[in-house]
Design a protein around this motif. Structure first.
Motif, PDB file in Angstrom:
ATOM      1  N   LEU A  15     -20.674  22.112  86.058  1.00 43.74           N
ATOM      2  CA  LEU A  15     -19.311  21.869  85.595  1.00 43.74           C
ATOM      3  C   LEU A  15     -18.591  23.188  85.307  1.00 43.74           C
ATOM      4  CD1 LEU A  15     -17.238  19.674  84.759  1.00 43.74           C
ATOM      5  CD2 LEU A  15     -18.077  19.959  82.416  1.00 43.74           C
ATOM      6  N   LEU A  16     -19.293  24.119  84.686  1.00 46.77           N
ATOM      7  CA  LEU A  16     -18.682  25.426  84.436  1.00 46.77           C
ATOM      8  C   LEU A  16     -18.282  26.102  85.743  1.00 46.77           C
ATOM      9  CD1 LEU A  16     -20.936  26.864  81.560  1.00 46.77           C
ATOM     10  CD2 LEU A  16     -18.507  26.275  81.410  1.00 46.77           C
ATOM     11  N   ASP A  17     -19.141  26.027  86.756  1.00 37.45           N
ATOM     12  CA  ASP A  17     -18.795  26.610  88.057  1.00 37.45           C
ATOM     13  C   ASP A  17     -17.562  25.943  88.651  1.00 37.45           C
ATOM     14  OD1 ASP A  17     -20.919  28.348  87.879  1.00 37.45           O
ATOM     15  OD2 ASP A  17     -22.270  27.108  89.088  1.00 37.45           O
ATOM     16  N   GLN A  18     -17.484  24.623  88.504  1.00 40.76           N
ATOM     17  CA  GLN A  18     -16.323  23.898  89.012  1.00 40.76           C
ATOM     18  C   GLN A  18     -15.049  24.337  88.288  1.00 40.76           C
ATOM     19  OE1 GLN A  18     -16.736  19.631  88.722  1.00 40.76           O
ATOM     20  NE2 GLN A  18     -14.677  19.225  89.499  1.00 40.76           N
ATOM     21  N   ALA A  19     -15.156  24.512  86.983  1.00 38.26           N
ATOM     22  CA  ALA A  19     -13.994  24.956  86.201  1.00 38.26           C
ATOM     23  C   ALA A  19     -13.575  26.370  86.597  1.00 38.26           C
ATOM     24  CB  ALA A  19     -14.322  24.899  84.716  1.00 38.26           C
ATOM     25  N   LYS A  20     -14.553  27.236  86.840  1.00 37.64           N
ATOM     26  CA  LYS A  20     -14.224  28.606  87.245  1.00 37.64           C
ATOM     27  C   LYS A  20     -13.535  28.633  88.600  1.00 37.64           C
ATOM     28  CE  LYS A  20     -17.819  30.912  84.552  1.00 37.64           C
ATOM     29  NZ  LYS A  20     -19.081  31.677  84.563  1.00 37.64           N
TER      30      LYS A  20
END
Length: 770
Positions: A15-20
């Motif tokens: 999810l963090l990668d998607q947000a980035k």
């Protein structure tokens, strides 16, 4: 947050990668531009829709820090408080627990700083104590982060405490012992800055003076050099400009006692520029603008360690403040014409400000604004800057109408055509600008002129035209480098033209190198010259390149003199290597050994990526043999083994043949005086050398065996076997020495048999040379 399963582990990271990706993807669907604020808001919304159950310090820290980056500091802080105790309890390793506790404490301070400063301040000291309690090791990231947060919170007194705590920790590190005085001095300056920020001006000056005294009184075993004094000056100047004379005097007196031998004329001139810049800045800071402007031209030179050209940017600001607009316009033009980082940006903005209000100098401002949009280097420097109100062609047309023969107009248009490889159009424009104005002839424009000449004109005409000079030692060096390399010159000519031969280009290369050398050395002697006449490292590289040319011209003493100048200014291994080769080419055995010794130690101390002992160790061994210093060959054999053992496995495989060839050669030179040392090594490698099926190493092994009367038949057999390995890669010298080796071994067998029972009469038979 919603009530879906709480995220942790890989799902949380995904999810963090998607947000980035949302934040850093510059385009939306269909390449529709989306503002950064909108992208960050979308990423924050995505994260805030979820619930979390991080299982480790790493997961919690990454989630917290990214939310804080998105500006959701309260959300980040709430997550940290919710999960902190649990993730720390899961970390059972004491060291990892301590580090995790500190990392989360620093994150806590970071987010609270944005919405609850009193709470963040209250966390500073407990966190600092945790950092200080860690075992002695380099945890500079913790210290730096803590100090940055303390700055943001304006916790000046706590920051001063942290400086002392950090220095106490550093003093326990033996690797930092040589720099203790310098680090103590910097700590004083940092505390002076904190006192200034805390509104305690009476403490600033004494702290700066304490810093000066600390470095001045450093014990003899402390490492103190000019660059450290300059770093101290750079940090002290904004705080206490009145302390600069004291600092410079202390610097001069200390270095006069410590620097043995004294620095070269080049280094002294280089240092003077740095000192004058500081003096000019001190005058400006004290409100003495005219004094600063009198000093500024002596600091207007490009130095090796400059990060762009910030001093000229200051100079421009002072000129504008003093109302010296003619000088400001000329200096701005120079910076932009040569696209100097920092100062060219300042100059461009000055032109934007003045274009509509300064008709007297409107042509200069127009040319600057035009170059800002046309010159590729300027376009890169201005990529993040506000641009002029009109397109470049507007300003070009204005100049064409008013001054169609302006040389800067010609150089802009000439370089534009040259960049498109339209050399017929470029050549006349470059001739009337670069060819007639040495102050234009920089690292791009001078090679472009030569490329245009070679591309357009018959060779005889290109060479017959007046030789274009350049007012910059660095520029001369760069022109020589381009002309010396066919691969550099060909693209400038358009790629489809015939590049003149090396024999044609060589005199031009040497002439530019010699012109650059003269400009640099005029500056060293007078501190007068052009902006590009003062770079120590470029001077050193020029000395090396010109020395190589002199070696090929058999001017060995001149080459050696240049290498020594390079070592005295900005030393690097190629100079020491060049001194050795100058001695080799002069066939000066004592000098060969001396310079090889210096090269070896230089490489051990400083490194040299192209160092290859197999290129010269055999020659050193031969010189020692000729000097009756055979015992010293053992030292060089140890060094050969050391070098080879330090290579990695792949390098050893590629270097094995050359290592063995060098080893056999060196053992050959040692065999007549230390046969008891040599024979075991010969035997240890004989099978491998034979298996190479290479004439040279096997022949040298056979030569070494000639020192043993009882092994002469074997020596002869190996000589003959080596001769069968001669191939197309072996030159006539190798073929001749192979024949001579066979004949010599046969003769020795005859002499031995004729003198059976006789005793060897000479230390070195006349034949024992190869």
């Amino acid at each position: 947050m919603n009530q879906t399963a709480a995220l942790q582990g890989d799902a949380l990271y995904a999810l963090l990668d998607q947000a980035k990706e949302l934040v850093y993807d510059d385009n939306g669907p269909g390449d529709v531009a989306i503002s950064r604020e909108e992208r960050m808001a979308a990423a924050a919304e995505l994260l805030e829709q979820q619930t979390y159950a991080p299982t480790s310090v790493d997961e919690l820290e990454r989630l917290h820090d990214f939310l804080a980056y998105l500006g959701r500091n309260q959300t980040a802080s709430q997550l940290l408080q919710t999960h902190r105790e649990r993730v720390l309890a899961a970390e059972t390793d004491p060291s990892r627990h301590a580090h995790g506790d500190i990392r989360l404490a620093l994150s806590d301070i970071q987010s609270r700083t944005e919405f609850d400063k009193p709470a963040a301040i209250a966390l500073l000291m407990p966190t600092l104590q945790k950092i200080e309690a860690l075992p002695d090791q380099d945890e500079s990231n913790y210290w730096d982060f803590w100090q940055n947060q303390a700055y943001k919170l304006q916790a000046w007194e706590m920051n001063a405490i942290a400086i002392d705590m950090r220095r106490a920790r550093e003093r326990r590190d033996p690797d930092l012992a040589d720099d203790a005085a310098f680090r103590d001095a910097l700590a004083c300056v940092r505390k002076a800055e904190l006192a200034q920020r805390a509104g305690k001006p009476s403490e600033v000056g004494p702290l700066v003076q304490t810093a000066i005294n600390t470095l001045r009184d450093a014990p003899a075993d402390q490492h103190v050099e000019f660059d450290q004094w300059m770093q101290l000056a750079d940090q002290s100047l904004p705080l206490a400009a009145q302390s600069l004379p004291s600092l410079l005097m202390a610097c001069e007196q200390q270095l006069a006692q410590r620097e043995q031998p004294a620095p070269s004329q080049a280094i002294k001139a280089h240092r003077k520029v740095r000192i004058v810049r500081l003096q000019a800045q001190a005058c400006a800071q004290a409100g003495q603008l005219e004094a600063a402007l009198q000093l500024a031209p002596q600091g207007h030179f490009g130095l090796t360690d400059d990060a762009g050209d910030p001093f000229t940017a200051l100079h421009l600001e002072w000129l504008v403040q003093a109302g010296h607009m003619d000088e400001a316009a000329n200096l701005a033009m120079e910076s932009v014409l040569h696209a100097r980082p920092v100062s060219a940006v300042t100059a461009y903005h000055l032109a934007r400000q003045r274009f509509d209000t300064d008709p007297t100098r409107s042509i200069t401002w127009a040319l600057i604004l035009a170059m800002g949009g046309i010159d590729e280097d300027m376009r890169q420097l201005l990529a993040q800057e506000d641009m002029a109100a009109h397109p470049p062609e507007f300003y070009m047309n204005m100049v064409r109408a008013a001054q169609p023969q302006h040389p800067v107009l010609a150089v802009i248009e000439g370089m534009k055509w040259a960049s498109k490889r339209k050399m017929e159009q470029a050549l006349p424009l470059l001739e009337q600008s670069v060819g007639l104005h040495p102050e234009f002839a920089d690292t791009d424009k001078l090679p472009a002129l030569w490329a245009a000449r070679f591309a357009v004109l018959p060779l005889e005409e290109a060479l017959a035209r007046p030789f274009p000079e350049s007012h910059g030692g660095h520029w001369c060096y760069a022109a020589g480098v381009v002309l010396d390399d066919e691969d550099d010159l060909a693209p400038l000519m358009g790629g489809k033209k015939n590049v003149p031969s090396e024999e044609v280009r060589e005199p031009l290369v040497v002439r530019y190198y010699e012109m650059g050398l003269a400009r640099f050395e005029h500056f060293w002697a007078t501190n007068q010259g052009a902006f590009k006449d003062a770079d120590l490292h470029v001077y050193s590289m020029l000395c090396n390149n010109l020395a190589i040319k002199y070696r090929f011209a058999e001017r060995y003493d001149d080459a050696a003199a240049l290498h020594r100048k390079g070592l005295e200014s900005s030393p690097f291994a190629e100079h020491q290597d060049g001194l050795m080769w100058s001695a080799i080419l002069k066939d000066d055995d004592a000098e060969i050994v001396a310079e090889a010794e210096r090269l070896w130690h230089f490489v051990q101390d400083h490194g040299y990526g192209r160092h290859d002992p197999t290129n010269y160790f055999s020659t050193v061994a031969m010189s020692l043999y000729k000097l009756d210093r055979d015992d010293e060959i053992s030292i060089w054999l140890e060094r050969l083994d050391q070098w080879f053992e330090e290579l990695d496995e792949e390098e050893q495989q590629s270097e094995r043949r050359d290592y063995l060839a060098t080893l056999m050669s060196m053992l050959d030179f040692q065999s007549s005086t230390r046969p008891e040392l040599v024979l075991p090594r010969l035997r240890a490698h004989q099978a491998e050398v034979t298996a190479l099926r290479d004439c040279y190493p096997l022949r040298r092994l056979a030569c070494a065996l000639e020192a043993y009367p009882e092994h002469l038949e074997e020596s002869l057999a190996l000589h003959k076997q080596a001769s069968t390995f001669l191939d197309k890669d072996d030159d006539e010298d190798e073929r001749r020495m192979s024949r001579e080796g066979i004949a010599r071994a046969e003769r020795k067998i005859g002499e031995r048999d004729a003198e059976a029972g006789g005793q060897s009469s000479g230390r070195k038979p006349w034949w024992k040379f190869w």
